[in-house]
Design an enzyme around this catalytic site. Structure first.
Site, PDB file in Angstrom:
ATOM      1  N   ASP A   1      -3.389   2.565  -5.588  1.00  0.00           N
ATOM      2  CA  ASP A   1      -2.269   2.572  -4.635  1.00  0.00           C
ATOM      3  C   ASP A   1      -2.176   1.307  -3.790  1.00  0.00           C
ATOM      4  OD1 ASP A   1      -4.482   3.029  -3.181  1.00  0.00           O
ATOM      5  OD2 ASP A   1      -3.759   4.814  -2.139  1.00  0.00           O
ATOM      6  N   GLU A   2      -2.842   0.228  -4.212  1.00  0.00           N
ATOM      7  CA  GLU A   2      -2.751  -1.021  -3.455  1.00  0.00           C
ATOM      8  C   GLU A   2      -2.582  -2.180  -4.437  1.00  0.00           C
ATOM      9  OE1 GLU A   2      -5.766  -0.928   0.265  1.00  0.00           O
ATOM     10  OE2 GLU A   2      -6.608  -0.384  -1.663  1.00  0.00           O
TER      11      GLU A   2
ATOM     12  N   ASP B   1       0.855  -1.192   0.000  1.00  0.00           N
ATOM     13  CA  ASP B   1       0.000   0.000   0.000  1.00  0.00           C
ATOM     14  C   ASP B   1       0.887   1.237   0.000  1.00  0.00           C
ATOM     15  OD1 ASP B   1      -2.820   1.285   1.229  1.00  0.00           O
ATOM     16  OD2 ASP B   1      -0.987   2.218   2.001  1.00  0.00           O
TER      17      ASP B   1
END
Lengths: 378, 410
Positions: free
Chosen positions: B106-107, B10
């Site tokens: 973003d993960e 993350d």
């Protein structure tokens, strides 16, 4: 109300009338079946407000007594229970009696059912047709007209008018046409002594399907009345009323190609079986696609390919192939439906290229026309 | 089954971190990434840890954030840049395993089960990944390590983010003293509604759910009850797959309008623009869709109005006017005449565009040639090379949307 009736006669009538009765209806009493006893006979009525069916059992016909001991009156019975009861009663005769409190007693042998009825006064009056003009065709011919066209109606409500079959009676010719916009089925028959004409009425496909189930396969004449919002089919003992669909049916005659580039004559059954085999692997795919390729002016190659399942190919010899070479893909389901509707042993298929509709007709005549739009593949 | 090693990687304050990494002047200053307040996209998309310290929260209005942290530097989003960096990070992660599942911008999930022999134990790999990402992109990554995806997600969200080193390993051995102590709302798959339901049943912590009777849960929620119970017990069989985004189910576009639109004619303009975008994207993906849906939100926040309705088409399509007519039809029926803040058009029930069953009543071939030509022009000269005349009216948004991704600047 009271009468004693032959059970077989009653079962047949009840089954016919049940075709119009639905458990989901806006008017609650329509979930019931109306029974009306008159000295001359018994009338059963069912309706879902789209279709209404009346079946009449005469007290006596050709010297055979169907109904006895009639005391006139009427009642509405729950259609959920009545048919099963009648079917399972032990003896050949059934006695039905309704008292003034709407309690109904059904007796047969030692079995006795007591049912709660409803007041027949509450049952809506079936609309009476405001026309005297009618035409007649043999019942079995009507059944084939229905069978050869109704399968092509649309099942989707997105274009409601296409869920019906288009009827036209002009110049003593009656035409049935149905299309779901991907294929079209039509049949024309002469009606020599018609005293009416109508350019366009659209009967719900569902109504015709039910009618076909009820009609016997006889040559007896079926009388048809048409008004601007209803159509009535009448035999000696049956009265089948359907609402018509509202709206303009699309003009289909100009969609039918008049010229062709490739013409194939083939044996109907052989072609049907070949397509049927090819369709076994086509079912996985969305459009049931099979591919037809002409080969050497005497063979057709039918193939189907589902990448995840496998591939099938079959060569079939045909009577003749005239004109240009052809590669075309189409829905096997539409093709099978169309071929089944052709009564003749031999079919004539006229193509106008891989992206244009093609026409299937019996080799000997023009009265049946089946049209299919191809599937475009790259 | 072999015990799997799953990572959730993350990125910390992703957009803000990217901005800070690329602009040295922003170093050691609180940074907020936010849309243009005048065009009402003025919400906080991301805030760097410094700004968050002053109480700035993601998704709040810009003015709220500015009262809390007046010295914050507000940066306009650059969506294309973030997408590029996210892809760059995926490339880094793919050096460790071929099983990288992009979960969001973003993960990303990684299945490292088969790579341990090559790169070392999970902690070593996690550290290597962190270091490589920060060196190449300047973004600080946190890593949740677990035997499956949901545990990895919880490990990252609930523990790694608060850790000194940004790495946390969660499995059966430490599950009871860590995850089970978390409030039930922190569990993956439990939203605010589900939280209320569970709390009413007396379940406050994840551990209580894990030891709750599974029969009661399945009776109440069916299969989902069992899934929740399994998650609470650290059981999740879902594989890390690279195919999440292979099968598209729907194509939709939605826009928040720069001002409230009050008239039918104005809204018509944007419904057409949305329909065009949807059709174009469906064509690019090689799809046709059978269902069109329209979503409208009213302007007044205090009296939320609006609708989301759908209609089935006669035949599957990827043509703008087919979609537009269906959308307009829905809008005409369901609109309550109140001003509109945002609108969306979606095409769903997608199927491959070919093979295509031709139809008697619509001359799709002509439309298809026209659309092919337009698509060609769009690809070559950009989305505003040709626009409809209606897009030139004051209601039109085509030009402004061409500069954006997801409603924010590229």
């Amino acid at each position: 109300m009271k009468f004693i009736i032959q059970r077989d006669q009653l079962i047949a009538s009840v089954q016919d009338v049940m075709k119009a009765i639905s458990s989901r209806t806006a008017i609650p009493i329509l979930t019931g079946m109306k029974i009306e006893a008159k000295q001359h006979g018994i009338t059963l009525t069912g309706s879902d407000s789209d279709i209404s069916i009346e079946s009449y059992i005469p007290a006596e016909e050709d010297g055979i007594v169907h109904v006895e001991n009639i005391e006139e009156g009427n009642i509405v019975l729950q259609a959920k229970y009545f048919p099963d009861i009648v079917r399972k009663l032990p003896e050949k005769t059934v006695e039905i009696e309704a008292d003034s409190n709407l309690k109904v007693t059904i007796r047969s042998g030692k079995a006795e059912f007591n049912l709660n009825g409803q007041d027949a006064e509450e049952y809506p009056h079936l609309p009476k047709l405001q026309t005297e003009s009618s035409f007649k065709i043999p019942t079995d011919l009507m059944k084939s007209l229905i069978k050869q066209t109704v399968f092509a109606v649309s099942t989707m409500e997105t274009r409601p008018i296409l869920t019906g079959v288009h009827l036209k009676l002009e110049n003593n010719n009656l035409t049935f046409t149905a299309t779901d916009s991907h294929r079209l089925a039509s049949r024309e028959i002469p009606v020599p002594d018609a005293n009416i004409e109508f350019p366009s009425v659209v009967v719900p496909g569902k109504s015709l399907n039910e009618l076909n189930k009820i009609l016997d396969d006889t040559e007896e004449l079926l009388e048809i009345n048409v008004t601007n919002n209803q159509i009535l089919f009448r035999t000696k003992h049956l009265y089948f009323l359907s609402r018509l669909l509202d709206g303009n049916y699309p003009e289909t005659s100009r969609l039918i190609p008049e010229q062709s580039k490739t013409v194939i004559h083939a044996n109907t059954k052989e072609l049907l079986h070949t397509i049927d085999r090819a369709s076994l692997l086509a079912k996985e795919e969305r459009n049931n696609v099979v591919k037809l390729v002409t080969n050497d002016n005497q063979f057709l190659e039918i193939t189907s390919n589902s990448p995840e399942v496998g591939r099938v190919a079959e060569e079939i010899a045909v009577q003749s192939i005239e004109g240009e070479e052809l590669k075309i893909s189409f829905s096997s389901k539409y093709m099978l439906d169309a071929l089944k509707a052709i009564e003749n042993d031999e079919v004539k298929i006229e193509f106008t290229g891989a992206m244009r509709p093609f026409i299937i007709r019996p080799a000997d005549g023009e009265s049946i026309l089946q049209l299919i739009l191809p599937v475009r593949t790259y | 089954m072999m015990k799997r090693v799953i990572f959730l990687v993350d990125m910390q304050s992703f957009y803000a971190s990217v901005e800070k990494a690329e602009n040295p002047k922003l170093k050691n200053k609180p940074v907020i990434v936010s849309g243009d307040p005048e065009r009402r996209s003025g919400i906080i998309l991301a805030a760097c840890p410094l700004a968050k310290k002053s109480g700035v929260k993601t998704a709040e209005a810009l003015w709220q954030a500015q009262t809390k942290c007046p010295e914050a530097i507000v940066v306009r989003p650059r969506m294309q840049r973030y997408i590029d960096i996210s892809c760059q990070i995926t490339t880094i992660l793919e050096q460790y395993t071929d099983l990288v599942e992009v979960f969001s911008i973003d993960e990303q999930f990684l299945d490292l089960t088969g790579s341990l022999k090559l790169f070392g134990d999970p902690f070593t790999i996690a550290k290597k990944i962190q270091q490589e990402i920060i060196e190449e992109t300047g973004v600080y990554a946190r890593v949740g390590i677990a035997p499956n995806k949901t545990l990895a997600k919880i490990a990252c969200d609930a523990f790694a983010k608060k850790n000194q080193n940004g790495i946390f390993k969660l499995d059966e051995s430490n599950m009871k003293e860590t995850m089970w102590e978390l409030p039930i709302g922190k569990m993956f798959g439990v939203g605010s509604r589900m939280k209320d339901h569970l709390q009413r049943m007396g379940i406050q912590k994840i551990g209580q759910l894990a030891t709750f009777s599974i029969d009661t849960l399945t009776k109440r929620w069916g299969i989902n009850g069992q899934v929740l119970w399994q998650i609470a017990n650290g059981i999740d069989y879902a594989p890390v797959t690279t195919k999440t985004h292979d099968k598209q189910k729907a194509v939709g576009h939605h826009m928040t309008l720069p001002r409230d639109y009050k008239t039918f004619d104005e809204i018509k303009v944007i419904l057409l623009e949305l329909s065009e975008e949807v059709a174009r994207r469906a064509r690019t993906g090689g799809y046709r869709g059978n269902t069109v849906s329209v979503g409208i939100r009213g302007a007044d926040f205090n009296f939320p109005t609006g609708f989301h309705r759908q209609v089935k088409l006669t035949s599957p399509t990827n043509f703008d006017m087919d979609i537009f007519h269906a959308a307009l039809h829905l809008f005409r029926i369901h609109w309550n005449r109140l001003p509109v803040r945002s609108a969306g058009v979606t095409l769903s029930e997608l199927q491959p565009a070919d093979p295509y069953q031709l139809s008697l009543f619509d001359f799709s071939l002509k439309k298809e040639h026209l659309n092919e030509a337009m698509d060609y022009i769009y690809t070559k000269y950009g989305p505003t090379a040709i626009v409809r005349a209606s897009s030139l009216t004051s209601a039109g948004q085509a030009y402004s949307r061409a500069e954006k991704i997801g409603g924010h600047y590229k």
